[in-house]
Design a protein around this motif. Sequence first.
Motif, PDB file in Angstrom:
ATOM      1  N   ILE A 441     -14.015  19.624  11.601  1.00  0.00           N
ATOM      2  CA  ILE A 441     -13.530  19.392  12.965  1.00  0.00           C
ATOM      3  C   ILE A 441     -12.618  18.171  13.030  1.00  0.00           C
ATOM      4  CG2 ILE A 441     -14.244  18.815  15.319  1.00  0.00           C
ATOM      5  CD1 ILE A 441     -16.798  20.421  14.812  1.00  0.00           C
ATOM      6  N   TRP A 442     -12.928  17.142  12.240  1.00  0.00           N
ATOM      7  CA  TRP A 442     -12.135  15.911  12.283  1.00  0.00           C
ATOM      8  C   TRP A 442     -11.037  15.867  11.223  1.00  0.00           C
ATOM      9  CZ3 TRP A 442     -16.702  11.905  12.994  1.00  0.00           C
ATOM     10  CH2 TRP A 442     -17.198  12.027  14.300  1.00  0.00           C
ATOM     11  N   LEU A 443     -10.704  16.993  10.617  1.00  0.00           N
ATOM     12  CA  LEU A 443      -9.606  17.018   9.656  1.00  0.00           C
ATOM     13  C   LEU A 443      -8.291  16.506  10.250  1.00  0.00           C
ATOM     14  CD1 LEU A 443     -10.180  20.393   7.739  1.00  0.00           C
ATOM     15  CD2 LEU A 443     -10.300  18.076   6.778  1.00  0.00           C
ATOM     16  N   PRO A 444      -7.961  16.828  11.518  1.00  0.00           N
ATOM     17  CA  PRO A 444      -6.711  16.290  12.069  1.00  0.00           C
ATOM     18  C   PRO A 444      -6.668  14.765  12.113  1.00  0.00           C
ATOM     19  CG  PRO A 444      -7.478  18.137  13.389  1.00  0.00           C
ATOM     20  CD  PRO A 444      -8.578  17.800  12.431  1.00  0.00           C
ATOM     21  N   PHE A 445      -7.825  14.118  12.145  1.00  0.00           N
ATOM     22  CA  PHE A 445      -7.873  12.658  12.129  1.00  0.00           C
ATOM     23  C   PHE A 445      -7.979  12.124  10.702  1.00  0.00           C
ATOM     24  CE2 PHE A 445     -10.229  13.700  16.237  1.00  0.00           C
ATOM     25  CZ  PHE A 445      -9.061  13.701  16.992  1.00  0.00           C
ATOM     26  N   GLY A 446      -8.681  12.854   9.858  1.00  0.00           N
ATOM     27  CA  GLY A 446      -8.867  12.412   8.481  1.00  0.00           C
ATOM     28  C   GLY A 446      -7.564  12.307   7.713  1.00  0.00           C
ATOM     29  N   THR A 447      -6.629  13.235   7.969  1.00  0.00           N
ATOM     30  CA  THR A 447      -5.356  13.188   7.258  1.00  0.00           C
ATOM     31  C   THR A 447      -4.602  11.892   7.517  1.00  0.00           C
ATOM     32  OG1 THR A 447      -4.347  14.421   9.079  1.00  0.00           O
ATOM     33  CG2 THR A 447      -5.071  15.689   7.181  1.00  0.00           C
ATOM     34  N   TRP A 448      -4.766  11.328   8.708  1.00  0.00           N
ATOM     35  CA  TRP A 448      -4.100  10.062   9.031  1.00  0.00           C
ATOM     36  C   TRP A 448      -4.871   8.864   8.492  1.00  0.00           C
ATOM     37  CZ3 TRP A 448       0.717   9.909  10.981  1.00  0.00           C
ATOM     38  CH2 TRP A 448       1.224  11.097  11.508  1.00  0.00           C
ATOM     39  N   ALA A 449      -6.186   8.954   8.437  1.00  0.00           N
ATOM     40  CA  ALA A 449      -6.983   7.842   7.899  1.00  0.00           C
ATOM     41  C   ALA A 449      -6.657   7.573   6.441  1.00  0.00           C
ATOM     42  CB  ALA A 449      -8.477   8.147   8.062  1.00  0.00           C
ATOM     43  N   VAL A 450      -6.191   8.603   5.703  1.00  0.00           N
ATOM     44  CA  VAL A 450      -5.843   8.431   4.289  1.00  0.00           C
ATOM     45  C   VAL A 450      -4.705   7.423   4.115  1.00  0.00           C
ATOM     46  CG1 VAL A 450      -5.084   9.646   2.198  1.00  0.00           C
ATOM     47  CG2 VAL A 450      -6.667  10.749   3.773  1.00  0.00           C
ATOM     48  N   LEU A 451      -3.945   7.162   5.169  1.00  0.00           N
ATOM     49  CA  LEU A 451      -2.890   6.146   5.100  1.00  0.00           C
ATOM     50  C   LEU A 451      -3.418   4.799   4.617  1.00  0.00           C
ATOM     51  CD1 LEU A 451      -0.613   6.508   8.251  1.00  0.00           C
ATOM     52  CD2 LEU A 451       0.084   6.496   5.852  1.00  0.00           C
ATOM     53  N   ALA A 452      -4.673   4.521   4.876  1.00  0.00           N
ATOM     54  CA  ALA A 452      -5.253   3.241   4.453  1.00  0.00           C
ATOM     55  C   ALA A 452      -5.201   3.075   2.945  1.00  0.00           C
ATOM     56  CB  ALA A 452      -6.698   3.125   4.952  1.00  0.00           C
ATOM     57  N   CYS A 453      -5.100   4.173   2.195  1.00  0.00           N
ATOM     58  CA  CYS A 453      -5.038   4.092   0.730  1.00  0.00           C
ATOM     59  C   CYS A 453      -3.754   3.418   0.251  1.00  0.00           C
ATOM     60  CB  CYS A 453      -5.147   5.479   0.110  1.00  0.00           C
ATOM     61  SG  CYS A 453      -6.747   6.272   0.359  1.00  0.00           S
ATOM     62  N   ALA A 454      -2.731   3.372   1.092  1.00  0.00           N
ATOM     63  CA  ALA A 454      -1.498   2.678   0.722  1.00  0.00           C
ATOM     64  C   ALA A 454      -1.719   1.182   0.554  1.00  0.00           C
ATOM     65  CB  ALA A 454      -0.418   2.931   1.773  1.00  0.00           C
ATOM     66  N   LEU A 455      -2.851   0.687   1.022  1.00  0.00           N
ATOM     67  CA  LEU A 455      -3.159  -0.737   0.907  1.00  0.00           C
ATOM     68  C   LEU A 455      -3.824  -1.083  -0.415  1.00  0.00           C
ATOM     69  CD1 LEU A 455      -4.656  -1.268   4.489  1.00  0.00           C
ATOM     70  CD2 LEU A 455      -2.261  -1.398   3.769  1.00  0.00           C
ATOM     71  N   LEU A 456      -4.196  -0.083  -1.200  1.00  0.00           N
ATOM     72  CA  LEU A 456      -4.897  -0.349  -2.452  1.00  0.00           C
ATOM     73  C   LEU A 456      -3.928  -0.891  -3.496  1.00  0.00           C
ATOM     74  CD1 LEU A 456      -7.116   2.854  -2.559  1.00  0.00           C
ATOM     75  CD2 LEU A 456      -7.817   0.544  -1.922  1.00  0.00           C
ATOM     76  N   PRO A 457      -4.395  -1.756  -4.401  1.00  0.00           N
ATOM     77  CA  PRO A 457      -3.529  -2.321  -5.435  1.00  0.00           C
ATOM     78  C   PRO A 457      -2.939  -1.224  -6.319  1.00  0.00           C
ATOM     79  CG  PRO A 457      -5.613  -3.501  -5.331  1.00  0.00           C
ATOM     80  CD  PRO A 457      -5.771  -2.299  -4.470  1.00  0.00           C
ATOM     81  N   PRO A 458      -1.640  -1.260  -6.590  1.00  0.00           N
ATOM     82  CA  PRO A 458      -1.018  -0.208  -7.405  1.00  0.00           C
ATOM     83  C   PRO A 458      -1.661  -0.039  -8.773  1.00  0.00           C
ATOM     84  CG  PRO A 458       0.665  -1.509  -6.310  1.00  0.00           C
ATOM     85  CD  PRO A 458      -0.639  -2.201  -6.045  1.00  0.00           C
ATOM     86  N   ARG A 459      -2.099  -1.135  -9.386  1.00  0.00           N
ATOM     87  CA  ARG A 459      -2.632  -1.003 -10.739  1.00  0.00           C
ATOM     88  C   ARG A 459      -3.998  -0.323 -10.780  1.00  0.00           C
ATOM     89  NH1 ARG A 459      -3.107  -6.842 -13.184  1.00  0.00           N
ATOM     90  NH2 ARG A 459      -1.106  -7.001 -12.120  1.00  0.00           N
ATOM     91  N   SER A 460      -4.676  -0.254  -9.640  1.00  0.00           N
ATOM     92  CA  SER A 460      -5.961   0.451  -9.610  1.00  0.00           C
ATOM     93  C   SER A 460      -5.857   1.812  -8.937  1.00  0.00           C
ATOM     94  CB  SER A 460      -7.013  -0.394  -8.881  1.00  0.00           C
ATOM     95  OG  SER A 460      -6.642  -0.599  -7.526  1.00  0.00           O
TER      96      SER A 460
END
Length: 483
Positions: A441-460
């Motif tokens: 049901i919350w897939l339409p919101f989950g796809t946007w929450a994945v944006l937070a992964c852009a904050l992870l360090p590139p080397r990891s």
Amino acid sequence: MSTVLGALRSRDDDGGAVTPGARDGRRFPRLRGDLVAVVLVAALVAGAALYGWAAVHRGVPILVGWPPLLAAWLPHFSPGGTTAVVVALLVVLAGPAVAARLRWGALLVLAYVASAAWTFGLALIDTYQVGIGDRLTTPTEYLTEVRRYPGLGAFLATFADRIAGTTPDTLATHSSGHPPLATLFYVWVGDVFGPGGEPAGLATLLLGASASVAVAVTVGSLGGLRWGPVELPLAPETRAAGRDLARRYLPFGVLFPGAVWVGVSADGMFAAVFAWGVAFLALGAVRRGVAGAALCLLGGVVLGAALFLSYGLVTGGLVPIAVAVLVRRWAPLAAGAVGAAAVVVLFAAGGFWWLDGYEQVQVRYYQFGEYGVLRPYSYWVWANLAAFALTLGPAVVAGLRRLAWWPRRVPLAVTLLVGAVLVAVAVADVSGLSKAEVERIWLPFGTWAVLACALLPPRSARWWLLAQAVLAIALNSLLATVW
């Protein structure tokens, strides 16, 4: 040259310059913080599972097969599932590098192909027939209504009256729980591609897989904007910063664990339609003139269509508002509102009023004393979050931790877009109208929450991508999901 190399080597995982002696002292506490956040959320999931099973044994009707997911324990893996393994390995090993270097248009095409292959591969773990061909053919699904579709006029005019009740004309479960466009989508798929579960499943999967590309297009347009005046057209460095952020996001958008339910559930299709509505609005918001207004109007029409796919997407209205805040212009939002209003007027002229449908859905939700009444709010108000965490995966948890801990270092687009969907999730959760099954049901919101992964360090990034893939494949291989 040695001075430049030394400076590059002395930068920590987050891109901030540090002295050699302080490097480990800064890097590992932040990694530990990410891991602590993941462990805490894993404990939430474990707690929801253990408490749910204990409640079932006490006779409390949790009404799911494997708390907190609507699934059953059934280890399995068909040969077709190796597609998901291969796609995962390719994205883990080469995804970040390819995303950083490939030309923008080609990258978006490749990302869509990879996302569709990933979603398709996960569905094949259940075999093609079970995972795609038969998934939408159960008596509760939309295809039940497709078989007795009376024509557009009669369908819309009688739709609200057929939501609640127990007559032979009462709508099937999923058709009754959503506005009429959700069922009409499958009517049109049947008209164009032929009847049955296979065309419906493939159309749902292929459209749903495009959501990550729509999110990338949005971020590529807006990601470089910061607080302060916005000059249009955007400066080249602003556009480059937005695309750089989208490039960091895309591998994670492809290996979205929620793809387990995108292939195949209608909610995955809803997620893509909603995401493209926001993307068109964003593309128009950073342009002036007729082209910008037309794109904003198109975005509004698509977002209006999303409202007639799922009642719950009304809370997603915070995302287009976030777009307007980012560009500091309300004209795009006004143009979008005109487009959305046009969709509402068209459905009203056809005989369906959105508010009437929503009122009847609430009656339906509680009339049988099942989902609305029997599922205990005191459990699902927090177990929902555990189910949603399984949709998002550990990388998103780590990214959200970084968003909360270092808000000043987070790009404004990530803060506002992710913040908007988290507020939408909170509203849906606390309202009590989402009790269980939120993994889809919350897939339409989950796809946007994945944006937070852009904050992870590139080397990891590769390690986090691997964790996402392992979670998705494990869920689909150990559990028989309903969607």
